[in-house]
Design a protein around this motif. Sequence first.
Motif, short mmCIF file in Angstrom:
data_model
loop_
_atom_site.label_atom_id
_atom_site.label_comp_id
_atom_site.label_asym_id
_atom_site.label_seq_id
_atom_site.Cartn_x
_atom_site.Cartn_y
_atom_site.Cartn_z
N ASP A 1 -5.75 -2.56 6.93
CA ASP A 1 -5.43 -1.18 7.28
C ASP A 1 -3.92 -0.94 7.21
OD1 ASP A 1 -8.11 -0.74 7.66
OD2 ASP A 1 -7.99 -0.59 9.85
N GLU A 2 -3.13 -1.90 7.65
CA GLU A 2 -1.67 -1.77 7.57
C GLU A 2 -1.21 -1.61 6.12
OE1 GLU A 2 2.43 -4.19 8.77
OE2 GLU A 2 0.51 -4.91 9.54
N ILE A 3 -1.82 -2.36 5.23
CA ILE A 3 -1.50 -2.24 3.80
C ILE A 3 -1.84 -0.83 3.31
CG2 ILE A 3 -2.31 -2.97 1.52
CD1 ILE A 3 -2.41 -5.84 2.66
N ILE A 4 -3.01 -0.34 3.68
CA ILE A 4 -3.43 1.00 3.25
C ILE A 4 -2.48 2.06 3.80
CG2 ILE A 4 -5.25 2.74 3.42
CD1 ILE A 4 -7.27 0.34 3.33
N HIS A 5 -2.10 1.93 5.07
CA HIS A 5 -1.16 2.89 5.67
C HIS A 5 0.17 2.87 4.93
CE1 HIS A 5 -4.13 3.19 8.77
NE2 HIS A 5 -3.74 2.14 9.45
N TRP A 6 0.67 1.67 4.66
CA TRP A 6 1.96 1.52 3.97
C TRP A 6 1.90 2.14 2.58
CZ3 TRP A 6 3.35 -0.85 -0.61
CH2 TRP A 6 4.71 -1.03 -0.83
N LEU A 7 0.81 1.87 1.86
CA LEU A 7 0.70 2.33 0.47
C LEU A 7 0.50 3.84 0.37
CD1 LEU A 7 0.49 1.45 -2.52
CD2 LEU A 7 -1.97 1.22 -2.16
N THR A 8 -0.32 4.41 1.27
CA THR A 8 -0.75 5.81 1.11
C THR A 8 -0.14 6.80 2.09
OG1 THR A 8 -2.63 5.53 2.59
CG2 THR A 8 -2.99 5.06 0.24
N ALA B 1 -3.23 11.50 -1.05
CA ALA B 1 -2.51 10.65 -0.09
C ALA B 1 -1.28 11.40 0.42
CB ALA B 1 -2.09 9.34 -0.74
N PRO B 2 -1.06 11.38 1.73
CA PRO B 2 0.04 12.16 2.30
C PRO B 2 1.44 11.69 1.89
CG PRO B 2 -1.21 11.03 4.04
CD PRO B 2 -1.88 10.74 2.75
N ARG B 3 1.58 10.39 1.64
CA ARG B 3 2.92 9.89 1.31
C ARG B 3 2.79 8.55 0.59
NH1 ARG B 3 4.07 8.58 5.83
NH2 ARG B 3 4.40 6.37 5.62
N LEU B 4 2.60 8.62 -0.72
CA LEU B 4 2.55 7.37 -1.48
C LEU B 4 3.92 6.69 -1.36
CD1 LEU B 4 0.59 8.49 -4.63
CD2 LEU B 4 -0.21 6.93 -2.84
N ASN B 5 3.91 5.44 -0.97
CA ASN B 5 5.15 4.73 -0.73
C ASN B 5 5.93 4.55 -2.03
OD1 ASN B 5 7.07 2.59 -0.21
ND2 ASN B 5 5.98 2.28 1.71
N PRO B 6 7.17 5.00 -2.08
CA PRO B 6 7.94 4.87 -3.32
C PRO B 6 8.17 3.40 -3.73
CG PRO B 6 9.29 5.81 -1.56
CD PRO B 6 7.91 5.69 -1.03
N SER B 7 8.12 2.50 -2.78
CA SER B 7 8.31 1.07 -3.09
C SER B 7 7.11 0.45 -3.79
CB SER B 7 8.63 0.29 -1.82
OG SER B 7 9.87 0.69 -1.29
N ARG B 8 6.00 1.17 -3.86
CA ARG B 8 4.80 0.63 -4.50
C ARG B 8 5.05 0.30 -5.96
NH1 ARG B 8 4.56 5.85 -5.15
NH2 ARG B 8 3.31 6.82 -6.79
N THR B 9 6.00 0.98 -6.58
CA THR B 9 6.28 0.73 -7.99
C THR B 9 6.94 -0.64 -8.21
OG1 THR B 9 8.39 1.88 -7.86
CG2 THR B 9 6.47 3.18 -8.54
N LEU B 10 7.33 -1.30 -7.12
CA LEU B 10 7.88 -2.65 -7.21
C LEU B 10 6.79 -3.71 -7.31
CD1 LEU B 10 10.65 -2.33 -4.47
CD2 LEU B 10 10.94 -2.16 -6.96
N GLU C 1 5.51 -9.36 5.71
CA GLU C 1 6.88 -8.97 5.34
C GLU C 1 7.15 -9.16 3.84
OE1 GLU C 1 6.78 -11.96 7.76
OE2 GLU C 1 5.88 -10.33 8.88
N LYS C 2 6.41 -10.09 3.23
CA LYS C 2 6.59 -10.34 1.79
C LYS C 2 5.67 -9.47 0.94
CE LYS C 2 8.69 -14.70 2.23
NZ LYS C 2 9.20 -15.79 1.56
N ILE C 3 4.62 -8.95 1.57
CA ILE C 3 3.69 -8.08 0.86
C ILE C 3 4.21 -6.65 0.84
CG2 ILE C 3 1.35 -7.10 0.88
CD1 ILE C 3 0.44 -9.73 2.22
N LEU C 4 4.67 -6.18 1.99
CA LEU C 4 5.12 -4.79 2.13
C LEU C 4 6.65 -4.72 2.15
CD1 LEU C 4 2.67 -3.71 4.96
CD2 LEU C 4 2.28 -3.71 2.50
N TRP C 5 7.18 -4.00 1.22
CA TRP C 5 8.64 -3.83 1.15
C TRP C 5 8.98 -2.59 1.94
CZ3 TRP C 5 5.71 -4.59 -3.32
CH2 TRP C 5 5.78 -5.89 -3.83
N LYS C 6 9.39 -2.77 3.19
CA LYS C 6 9.62 -1.61 4.07
C LYS C 6 11.02 -1.09 3.95
CE LYS C 6 6.00 -3.01 7.05
NZ LYS C 6 5.46 -3.32 8.29
#
Length: 116
Positions: free
Chosen positions: A33-40, A64-73, A111-116
């Motif tokens: 769920d944290e991954i989904i929240h971060w991504l979308t 999605a309300p806010r696709l994470n701009p870091s997803r392109t990494l 921390e290595k999966i999600l680039w916050k």
Amino acid sequence: MAKHNLYTMPVANVYPHYIAKAERKGRTKTEVDEIIHWLTGYSQAELEALLGNGTSLETFFAKAPRLNPSRTLIKGLICGIRVEDIEEPIMREIRYLDKLVDELAKGKAMEKILWK
């Protein structure tokens, strides 16, 4: 051109597979769920509502309300295809999620999966 069958599939049909994959490797639903929240950008309440109302994968990502701009990494192979080479936008978003869940199941730290 006809839409890929995956686009019309309800999110609720694939979500349990993400959870099962993570749990088989000792990870949790909360982490998925944290991954989904971060991504979308969806909140937990929004995610649960979408899971309950038959929302398709295409709509899930398109609205999605806010696709994470870091997803392109996100880079690498998923289903034998380089994520960064996928041209169709919705398929790329779906594969980003697939890739992040794969990384979780491989034991990577959040921390290595999600680039916050």
